[in-house]
Each structure stands twice: as structure tokens, then as C-alpha cells.
Design an enzyme around this catalytic site. Structure first.
Site, short mmCIF file in Angstrom:
data_model
loop_
_atom_site.label_atom_id
_atom_site.label_comp_id
_atom_site.label_asym_id
_atom_site.label_seq_id
_atom_site.Cartn_x
_atom_site.Cartn_y
_atom_site.Cartn_z
N GLU A 61 0.81 -1.22 0.00
CA GLU A 61 0.00 0.00 0.00
C GLU A 61 0.84 1.27 0.00
O GLU A 61 0.65 2.17 -0.82
CB GLU A 61 -0.86 0.02 1.27
CG GLU A 61 -2.35 -0.20 1.12
CD GLU A 61 -2.97 0.30 -0.17
OE1 GLU A 61 -3.06 1.53 -0.31
OE2 GLU A 61 -3.36 -0.51 -1.02
N PRO B 100 9.75 -8.28 -4.02
CA PRO B 100 9.55 -9.65 -4.53
C PRO B 100 8.22 -9.74 -5.27
O PRO B 100 8.13 -10.41 -6.30
CB PRO B 100 9.53 -10.50 -3.26
CG PRO B 100 10.14 -9.67 -2.20
CD PRO B 100 9.92 -8.25 -2.56
N PRO C 19 -5.60 46.62 17.63
CA PRO C 19 -5.00 46.80 18.95
C PRO C 19 -3.79 45.90 19.23
O PRO C 19 -3.19 46.01 20.29
CB PRO C 19 -6.14 46.48 19.90
CG PRO C 19 -7.08 45.65 19.12
CD PRO C 19 -6.94 46.03 17.68
N ASP D 22 5.02 52.41 13.99
CA ASP D 22 5.46 52.95 15.27
C ASP D 22 5.35 51.94 16.39
O ASP D 22 5.10 50.76 16.16
CB ASP D 22 4.82 54.29 15.60
CG ASP D 22 3.36 54.33 15.23
OD1 ASP D 22 2.65 53.39 15.61
OD2 ASP D 22 2.95 55.29 14.56
N LYS E 113 6.83 56.89 18.12
CA LYS E 113 6.88 58.00 19.07
C LYS E 113 6.72 57.45 20.47
O LYS E 113 5.67 56.99 20.84
CB LYS E 113 5.75 58.98 18.80
CG LYS E 113 5.87 59.67 17.46
CD LYS E 113 4.83 60.74 17.31
CE LYS E 113 3.50 60.23 16.92
NZ LYS E 113 3.18 59.86 15.62
N GLY F 59 -1.15 51.72 15.07
CA GLY F 59 -1.86 50.92 16.06
C GLY F 59 -3.33 51.32 16.09
O GLY F 59 -3.67 52.48 15.88
N GLY F 60 -4.20 50.36 16.31
CA GLY F 60 -5.63 50.66 16.44
C GLY F 60 -6.22 51.20 15.15
O GLY F 60 -6.01 50.63 14.08
N ASP F 61 -6.93 52.30 15.26
CA ASP F 61 -7.54 52.95 14.11
C ASP F 61 -6.79 54.24 13.80
O ASP F 61 -6.50 55.00 14.73
CB ASP F 61 -9.01 53.24 14.42
CG ASP F 61 -9.66 54.01 13.30
OD1 ASP F 61 -9.93 53.39 12.25
OD2 ASP F 61 -9.88 55.23 13.45
N MET G 269 -4.09 57.11 26.37
CA MET G 269 -2.86 57.80 26.80
C MET G 269 -3.00 58.40 28.19
O MET G 269 -2.57 59.53 28.44
CB MET G 269 -2.50 58.92 25.79
CG MET G 269 -2.12 58.38 24.44
SD MET G 269 -1.82 59.68 23.23
CE MET G 269 -3.48 59.94 22.60
N ALA H 262 -4.22 45.40 25.62
CA ALA H 262 -5.49 44.73 25.31
C ALA H 262 -5.39 43.85 24.06
O ALA H 262 -4.71 44.21 23.10
CB ALA H 262 -6.57 45.79 25.10
N1 SAH Z 1 -4.94 54.91 17.13
C1 SAH Z 1 -4.86 54.16 18.35
C2 SAH Z 1 -4.58 55.00 19.55
C3 SAH Z 1 -3.23 55.64 19.54
S1 SAH Z 1 -2.95 56.61 21.00
C4 SAH Z 1 -6.16 53.35 18.51
O1 SAH Z 1 -7.09 53.53 17.76
O2 SAH Z 1 -6.20 52.52 19.41
C5 SAH Z 1 -2.05 55.50 22.00
C6 SAH Z 1 -2.90 54.99 23.14
O3 SAH Z 1 -3.78 53.98 22.67
C7 SAH Z 1 -2.12 54.31 24.23
O4 SAH Z 1 -1.57 55.25 25.12
C8 SAH Z 1 -3.17 53.49 24.89
O5 SAH Z 1 -3.97 54.26 25.74
C9 SAH Z 1 -4.04 53.06 23.71
N2 SAH Z 1 -3.73 51.72 23.23
C10 SAH Z 1 -3.27 51.37 22.03
N3 SAH Z 1 -3.16 50.04 21.93
C11 SAH Z 1 -3.55 49.53 23.10
C12 SAH Z 1 -3.68 48.22 23.63
N4 SAH Z 1 -3.36 47.13 22.92
N5 SAH Z 1 -4.13 48.08 24.89
C13 SAH Z 1 -4.47 49.15 25.64
N6 SAH Z 1 -4.36 50.40 25.19
C14 SAH Z 1 -3.92 50.61 23.93
#
Ligand code: SAH
Length: 470
Positions: free
Chosen positions: A22, A43, A225, A248, A270, A301-303, A383, A412
Site C-alpha cells: 500500500e 519480490p 490593537p 510605530d 513615538k 496601532g488601532g484605528d 494615553m 489589550a
Molecule cells: N490609534 C490608536 C490610539 C493611539 S494613541 C487606537 O485607535 O487605538 C495610543 C494609546 O492607545 C495608548 O496610550 C493606549 O492608551 C491606547 N492603546 C493602544 N493600543 C492599546 C492596547 N493594545 N491596549 C491598551 N491600550 C492601547
């Protein structure tokens, strides 16, 4: 890397399978499909192997196995049912420097054969070093369902234009862009839907025409995030197409790994009071790179439009006539809320939510306190770690009860997430004693109480949630 992945061209190449059962049959079929000049030493042959021999797809070496049979082979598969014999074949092959695979024995093998998703000429190979075959099978099943069967057709279609695209676009970046345009969108859809003639005519038009100029653009992309699973498809696709990425501090290394490997990476982060690049320089850099024809990914980061200076960055682009696109990301407030089990609004506790920054401007926290201290609302502070004590004090001084629930969520959605819950009067102390540091969000409002019940996320080590109240 335990095994080095390669694809072998085996047409007309001598290959040997030792064994006639097989396992030998499975390997023989694969090797025959690759066009190998196949010999099977055993064989006796299982019926299907005998049929293959009858069709001339393999040559049967009916005598006993001899090391001599290995000489000159490109590949050897030890697939007999006799473990001792298989190991002997492996030793002999190693001695001769012939690549050998022992079926179901990665240890004794010089090479292993991966699971494959075959969209020839497009081929995806998956392996786990022999360790987790079930996982490999599951991944294969996923890919099989994800990749349209007609992708092979698209790959063949594209290959037919490869040489001419090289002549037409000697510049590698230009050529890549030409292909990315061709392999996504309407042209590719036409091929996948069987309209190859129409697609070919469109290719001709694009190859003959002036062709796309090298026009750069900037993509201001929210990376969410921190947890890579929370990226958007659009973000991921742009990450895989970028020529250069500016990122950043908040962009997690796991996310950067998803950026196209050849893309240039520029850290423009920053840290408070430690600007790696002043904002004006970042803006100018993006303009310059785009003008060089680069696709610039500005990863945030984030939006990008939530405390991300996104507006400022693209204003400069707009003033300079540079094309740009903005891709939203999950802002950390949404990420923190979801992953800490704190709904930002709730019919019983909060009818509105406000996002503010705790950052000081001109030495003070300039916020609209009367508005922020109204009942039935949630306030999320970005922040705000370094000003947490002043912030909480100001909430109380402006009329919000000292017992109002408040939480801090650090890192988070990531494997490092920590949540500390208390009240406006206790939170600063709790944050200090737990060493909560940036990036963290502070969430103020009755909804914080729900974390007790609704927190579902557990980071990798121990407990994610520290709930402490007076
Ligand atoms: N544009 C980003 C915010 C930038 S200002 C957004 O939409 O999330 C940076 C701040 O975002 C940090 O000082 C903190 O307060 C927050 N932040 C970003 N990522 C985070 C995370 N994973 N957990 C908790 N706070 C976060």
C-alpha cells in the site's frame, strides 16, 4: 528549520521505491505523476502496482533488494512493510549520498514528502517535520476549500504572458505591480470564470498600452490593537503588497511579520518625550517615498483616525497631491472592551460612550469635565497611564461618585493583556501596585462591573483579570 523545503523537477529522472504494498503504491503514484523514471524493488507487487508496471509507468525489480539498486537514483523511498529492511535502505542510500525517505519515519529520512494542495502549476506544500500529521491534514483541508479549483488555470494563463511581461516591464517593481493588477480584480475573475479569451485580449491591451506608470501611493492602515487576528482583510492584503512600511511603537512584532518580506521597514515610533522622528519629518518622508513610485504602508496601532494623527498625516499628502487610502482598524477601546468583557454601552448602565485623551497639553488635562461626569455614560481614556491619578481625581472633583467603577486594560487583546478593576478612588493605587504601564486604557463607568461576569479572554499565562474592589 528542521527541514528545508524545495520542489524537485523529476521528469525522466531515475527514482526507486523499495516495497510492493500500500505505502509503496501511494509513493509510486506520486512519483509517476511527477514524470519520474520509476523502478519498484519488491519480490511481489500489489495489484495496482502491477497494473502500473503493465502500463509501462514503472519497472519492476523482482529480485531481493540490493544496495546496488540505489546507485544513480535521484530519490529513494523505503516503503516496504519490513522496518529492518527500510532502515537498511536508508543507511545504504545515505552512504551513497542519495536522498531517501522512509515512510512514516521522519527520523530515518533525509527528506520527507509534504501534504500538497495541487493547483498545478501552483503547488502548496505543507509539512510539520513529521510531528503533527493531523494538523497538516487540517490545514490542507482548509486551503483546499479556500483556494478556487481554477487557480491552476489562472496560474497557467499568467505563465503564458511571463516572458512578454519581462520585456515590457524590465523594472521589477513595475512588473510586480502589473501582475498584482492582473491577478486580482476583473481580469483574474474573467479567467477563473472561464472567459480566457476576453482576459487574454485585456492582457494584450495592457501589454501594448502605455502601461501603468510608477505612481506611488500611501496607505494609512489601522493595524488594530495588537492581536493579528483582528486585522482587516484589506490591511493584510496591503501589508503583503507594500514596498516600504512606516510603523510605530504600538505595532506589535507579530503584525510586522505579516508585512511582505522584501518591504523596507522604517521605525518612526513615538515614545512620549522620545520622538524617533518628528511628525513633520514623517509626513515629508511619506511624500518623498510616494514620489519615488513606492507603495508606502503607514501602519498605525488601532484605528488611524482615532488619536492616531491620521488626519494630519494625510493632510500633508493631500496638499502634495499624493494618492492615499485610509483603512480603518479596530481601535484599542473596542479591542479592550471586548477582550476585558466591558461593553462600552449597555441599556441598563450607559447610553453613550466618549473617547478622550489623558495626555496633557500645556501642562494640564484639558477636558470638558461637566460633560464627562454626567451619569449613564462610559468614558474611555487613551494615553492616560501617567496622568491616571489626576484623571480619577478630576472625575470625582467634577461630580462623578468616588465609587464609580473604573478599570485599566493594558496590552489589550494581546497575550500580555492585564485588566485591573476598581473604582475612581482605588484605580490609581491599583494601577501603581500592579505596575500597569503604557499602552493601557482607562475605562470609567458602571459597565466596568460587568467584567466580573463577562470577561472571557485568558492570556497565555495564569489569570488575565485581577478584580479588586474596596
Ligand atoms: N490609534 C490608536 C490610539 C493611539 S494613541 C487606537 O485607535 O487605538 C495610543 C494609546 O492607545 C495608548 O496610550 C493606549 O492608551 C491606547 N492603546 C493602544 N493600543 C492599546 C492596547 N493594545 N491596549 C491598551 N491600550 C492601547
Amino acid at each position: 528549520m528542521d527541514f528545508f523545503p524545495i520542489f524537485l523537477k523529476l521528469q525522466q529522472q531515475p527514482c526507486l521505491v523499495v516495497g510492493g504494498g500500500e505505502a509503496a503504491l501511494r509513493k509510486a503514484r506520486l512519483l509517476a505523476a511527477a514524470g519520474a523514471r520509476l523502478q519498484v524493488a519488491a519480490p511481489a507487487l500489489a495489484p495496482e502496482l502491477a497494473e502500473m508496471a503493465g502500463r509501462g509507468e514503472l519497472t519492476h525489480l523482482a529480485g531481493a533488494y540490493a544496495a546496488e539498486q540505489l546507485r544513480g537514483q535521484r530519490l529513494v523511498v523505503a516503503a516496504s512493510e519490513d522496518d529492518e529492511l527500510n532502515r537498511r535502505v536508508a543507511r545504504d542510500a545515505e552512504a551513497l549520498g542519495v536522498l531517501v525517505n522512509v515512510v512514516d519515519d521522519a527520523e530515518a529520512s533525509r527528506y520527507i514528502t509534504p501534504a500538497i494542495v495541487d493547483r498545478s502549476p501552483l503547488m502548496i506544500a505543507i509539512a510539520s517535520g513529521g510531528g503533527v500529521p493531523v494538523l497538516v491534514r487540517m490545514m490542507r483541508a482548509r486551503l483546499e476549500s479556500l483556494i478556487p479549483g481554477a487557480y491552476g488555470r489562472l496560474a497557467r494563463f499568467a505563465a503564458g504572458f511571463r516572458e512578454r511581461s519581462k520585456q515590457r516591464f524590465p523594472d521589477v517593481d513595475q512588473r510586480r505591480r502589473f501582475w498584482e493588477d492582473a491577478l486580482e480584480g476583473p481580469l483574474a475573475d474573467a479567467v477563473l470564470n472561464g472567459h480566457e479569451e476576453q482576459a487574454a485580449a485585456e492582457m494584450e491591451r495592457r501589454l501594448a498600452g502605455a502601461g501603468p506608470e510608477t505612481v506611488g501611493a500611501v496607505y494609512l492602515v489601522g493595524a488594530g490593537p495588537g492581536n493579528p487576528d483582528l486585522l482587516t482583510f484589506r490591511a493584510l492584503r496591503l501589508m503583503q503588497q507594500a514596498d516600504v512600511v512606516l510603523y510605530d511603537k504600538l505595532v506589535a512584532p507579530e503584525l510586522l511579520q505579516l508585512v511582505r518580506r522584501d518591504a523596507e521597514r522604517v521605525y518612526v515610533g513615538k515614545a512620549r518625550a522620545n520622538h524617533a522622528l518628528p511628525q513633520d519629518d514623517i509626513n515629508q518622508l511619506m511624500v518623498d517615498l510616494a514620489r519615488q513610485g513606492k507603495r508606502v504602508l503607514r501602519l498605525k496601532g488601532g484605528d488611524p483616525f482615532t488619536f492616531g494623527r491620521g488626519g494630519e498625516e494625510i493632510a500633508t499628502l493631500a496638499e502634495n497631491g499624493v494618492a492615499f487610502e485610509v483603512v480603518p482598524g479596530i481601535t484599542s477601546a473596542s479591542g479592550a472592551a471586548a477582550y476585558a468583557g466591558i461593553p462600552l454601552t449597555h441599556r441598563d448602565y450607559a447610553q453613550s460612550v466618549t473617547f478622550v485623551t489623558g495626555h496633557k497639553q500645556d501642562g494640564s488635562i484639558a477636558l470638558d469635565w461637566p460633560a464627562l461626569t454626567r451619569p449613564q455614560q462610559t468614558v474611555v481614556v487613551y494615553m492616560g497611564v501617567s496622568t491616571a491619578a489626576e484623571l480619577c481625581q478630576a472625575f470625582i472633583a467634577n461630580g462623578r461618585a468616588a465609587a464609580t467603577p473604573a478599570a485599566a486594560v493594558e496590552w489589550a487583546t494581546t497575550a500580555r493583556q492585564r485588566t485591573v478593576c476598581g473604582t475612581l478612588s482605588t484605580l490609581p493605587g491599583l494601577m501603581a501596585s500592579h505596575g500597569i504601564a503604557s499602552p493601557a486604557l482607562i475605562i470609567v463607568g458602571e459597565v466596568v462591573e460587568l467584567a466580573d461576569k463577562l470577561a472571557w479572554y485568558r492570556r497565555s499565562e495564569n489569570s488575565a483579570v485581577t478584580i479588586q474592589e474596596d
